[in-house]
Design an enzyme around this catalytic site. Structure first.
Site, mmCIF file in Angstrom:
data_model
loop_
_atom_site.group_PDB
_atom_site.id
_atom_site.type_symbol
_atom_site.label_atom_id
_atom_site.label_comp_id
_atom_site.label_asym_id
_atom_site.label_seq_id
_atom_site.Cartn_x
_atom_site.Cartn_y
_atom_site.Cartn_z
ATOM 1 N N HIS A 153 3.189 7.754 7.964
ATOM 2 C CA HIS A 153 4.271 6.798 8.228
ATOM 3 C C HIS A 153 5.605 7.520 8.378
ATOM 4 C CE1 HIS A 153 1.435 3.826 6.172
ATOM 5 N NE2 HIS A 153 1.534 3.424 7.422
ATOM 6 N N LYS A 193 0.849 -1.193 0.000
ATOM 7 C CA LYS A 193 0.000 0.000 0.000
ATOM 8 C C LYS A 193 0.881 1.239 0.000
ATOM 9 C CE LYS A 193 -3.936 -2.138 2.261
ATOM 10 N NZ LYS A 193 -4.775 -2.113 3.455
ATOM 11 N N HIS A 196 2.273 6.712 3.449
ATOM 12 C CA HIS A 196 1.777 8.086 3.494
ATOM 13 C C HIS A 196 2.567 8.917 4.500
ATOM 14 C CE1 HIS A 196 -0.388 6.884 7.065
ATOM 15 N NE2 HIS A 196 -0.907 5.893 6.393
HETATM 16 N N1 ARG Z 1 0.481 -0.510 9.854
HETATM 17 C C1 ARG Z 1 -0.326 0.401 10.619
HETATM 18 C C2 ARG Z 1 -0.828 1.529 9.721
HETATM 19 O O1 ARG Z 1 -0.269 1.789 8.699
HETATM 20 C C3 ARG Z 1 0.404 1.001 11.791
HETATM 21 C C4 ARG Z 1 0.833 0.008 12.838
HETATM 22 C C5 ARG Z 1 1.120 0.639 14.162
HETATM 23 N N2 ARG Z 1 1.543 -0.321 15.172
HETATM 24 C C6 ARG Z 1 0.729 -1.187 15.760
HETATM 25 N N3 ARG Z 1 1.256 -2.029 16.638
HETATM 26 N N4 ARG Z 1 -0.551 -1.234 15.515
HETATM 27 O O2 ARG Z 1 -1.797 2.180 10.049
#
Ligand code: ARG
Length: 491
Positions: free
Chosen positions: A57, A51, A54
């Site tokens: 991140h 994906k 953004h």
């Molecule tokens: N991959 C998730 C996102 O892009 C963020 C993960 C954050 N960490 C977690 N342990 N949930 O929204």
């Protein structure tokens, strides 16, 4: 006279501490004494494979890195965890899509780009063609069932993506101790459901899903879904499994999650369920949320990859440097532009409260005289060249009485305050205290540069001033590194 004498002793002491403590200056203060060494986990960056990467991140990456740096500087044992979005239906689509229009060579040479292309294309096809949708679902079903072929393709996607990410993180000066991800908990979530059931916390709904009532009283006014009707897990279920697993593995004293504020409810739910499950260590979990960045675009359009942001930053900074009168002839202009540009990006982001939203503006972040990262880098480079130009003798021999002019005194007083600023940031995990401290230090230095000449001054005076500037550079560099900036010595 007595007052002047006391002041010169104080000046000598500050300088001595700055040089002796080096990278630890400010951290040996009594403000931090008796601070027990803790095991701290920081979960940050965590992009979703295939994906879009953004701006959220990017923010998570730099904020998480700062928090990890700060905790480490305070003497804690820090583990940096990247929790990839590496499981879910998107891999069904990728698996099906790769068989249709994937190229092995492209996958090998630029995995992130290629997987994203496939993802976009297969989504389009799936909207028109039921068969594509079907085969995606079938692929993901095979993955969930542990089919070797499906899993080996998934593994390849994951491995190659991480390999590319590691290279990009390197440019940012960021590293991780653990590359984890949601896929790690694709089985373990079942254990969480069993535990919840055993504790009487799991409720079945008419739709066949399972929820946990967050009040713990069973009145379902606020609940969190932990199982889909087909028995599979959700984001929250996997985070529960991950938290329990990390507790078993690390026995952490604190665990910090860094994401945008859109996930505040998610984490509050996860922490509350852990509490209901009877884990007192739920109190050791903390979510550090941040606001939305609007309008970060590259000239080619929206940001899709982390690499785009870094390349754009470098490009724009190179252009700026070409126009600037103060730019030196550099051996490695690209590298310098990247370091200075990233400093600009980081300072813009860290200036305010993390929770506030802000509008991104390329021109503003690069202003060399404003409160920007460029200004910090420029100050650092200027101080470095001063050190290169003039030989600086031993501190023992300086006469601190030469540092009683108002400019020197305000710098010395400011240097003395560094520990308080570190303390503030350690309390609320907000980088802005350190940012504004460093900007003030740089402004004071700019003024001092104009009035406190080295050339043409008496040797005794010049020597004292050189030491003062050297101390400023040292503290400036320490602070910048904590923020995740690599100081440059020329620009
Ligand atoms: N991959 C998730 C996102 O892009 C963020 C993960 C954050 N960490 C977690 N342990 N949930 O929204």
């Amino acid at each position: 006279m007595a007052c002047a004498f006391r002041r010169s002793i104080a000046s000598q002491t500050v300088l001595q501490e700055v040089f002796e403590d080096g990278a630890h200056y400010g951290l040996k203060s009594e403000l931090f004494s008796g601070l027990p060494q803790k095991k701290v986990l920081v979960d940050f960056s965590s992009p979703n494979i295939a994906k879009k990467f953004h701006v959220g991140h990017l923010r998570s990456t730099i904020v998480g890195n700062f928090i990890a740096n700060l905790k480490e500087a305070l003497g804690h044992q820090v583990t940096r965890i990247n929790y990839f979005g590496d499981w879910g239906m998107q891999f069904g689509l990728l698996g099906a899509g790769f068989q249709l229009f994937g190229y092995e060579e492209k996958l090998q040479s630029s995995p992130l780009q290629h997987l994203f292309e496939i993802y976009v294309q297969v989504n389009k096809e799936a909207a028109d063609d039921e068969n594509v949708e079907k085969s995606a679902r079938e692929f993901f079903r095979q993955m969930e069932a542990g089919d070797e072929q499906a899993l080996s393709l998934w593994q390849k996607f994951r491995d190659l993506s991480i390999k590319e990410y590691v290279q990009i993180y390197k440019r940012l000066g960021v590293h991780f101790d653990e590359y984890s991800g949601e896929s790690f908990y694709r089985e373990k979530y079942r254990e969480v459901l069993r535990l919840l059931d055993k504790k009487g916390l799991l409720q079945r709904t008419k739709k066949g899903t399972a929820i946990v009532d967050l009040s713990g009283k069973g009145d379902s006014s606020l609940s969190c879904t932990v199982m889909r009707s087909d028995g599979t897990s959700l984001y929250a279920t996997r985070d529960l499994a991950a938290a329990i697993d990390r507790m078993n593995k690390y026995n952490f004293d604190s665990m910090i999650y860094v994401t945008d504020k859109g996930q505040q409810d998610h984490f509050q739910h996860v922490f509350q369920i852990l509490r209901l499950m009877g884990y007192e260590w739920a109190e050791r979990c903390q979510h550090v949320p941040f606001g939305v960045v609007q309008g970060m675009k590259t000239r080619r359009g929206d940001v899709t990859f982390l690499e785009d942001v870094i390349n754009e930053t470098r490009l724009r900074m190179l252009e700026n440097m070409a126009f600037s009168k103060t730019t030196k002839d550099l051996e490695n202009p690209h590298e310098i532009a990247e370091r200075v540009g990233l400093a600009a990006l980081i300072i813009q982001d860290f200036k305010g409260y993390l929770l506030s939203d802000y509008k991104f503006n390329w021109d503003r972040i690069f202003q060399s005289r404003g409160d920007t990262g460029v200004f910090l880098q420029y100050t650092h480079a200027r101080l470095s060249s001063l050190e290169e130009t003039f030989e600086c003798g031993h501190l023992r021999n300086i006469n601190a009485a030469c540092l009683q002019d108002p400019q020197s005194v305000s710098i010395l007083q400011h240097l003395l305050r560094y520990d308080e600023v570190l303390y503030k940031s350690s309390q609320d995990l907000q980088p802005r205290h350190i940012v504004s401290y460093l900007l003030t230090l740089s402004h004071l230095t700019a003024v001092a540069h104009k009035t406190l000449h080295i050339k043409g001054s008496l040797p005794e005076v010049a020597e004292a001033r050189l030491h003062l500037f050297k101390a400023v550079r040292s503290v400036l560099a320490n602070g910048m590194k904590l923020l995740g900036i690599t100081p440059v010595s020329r620009m």
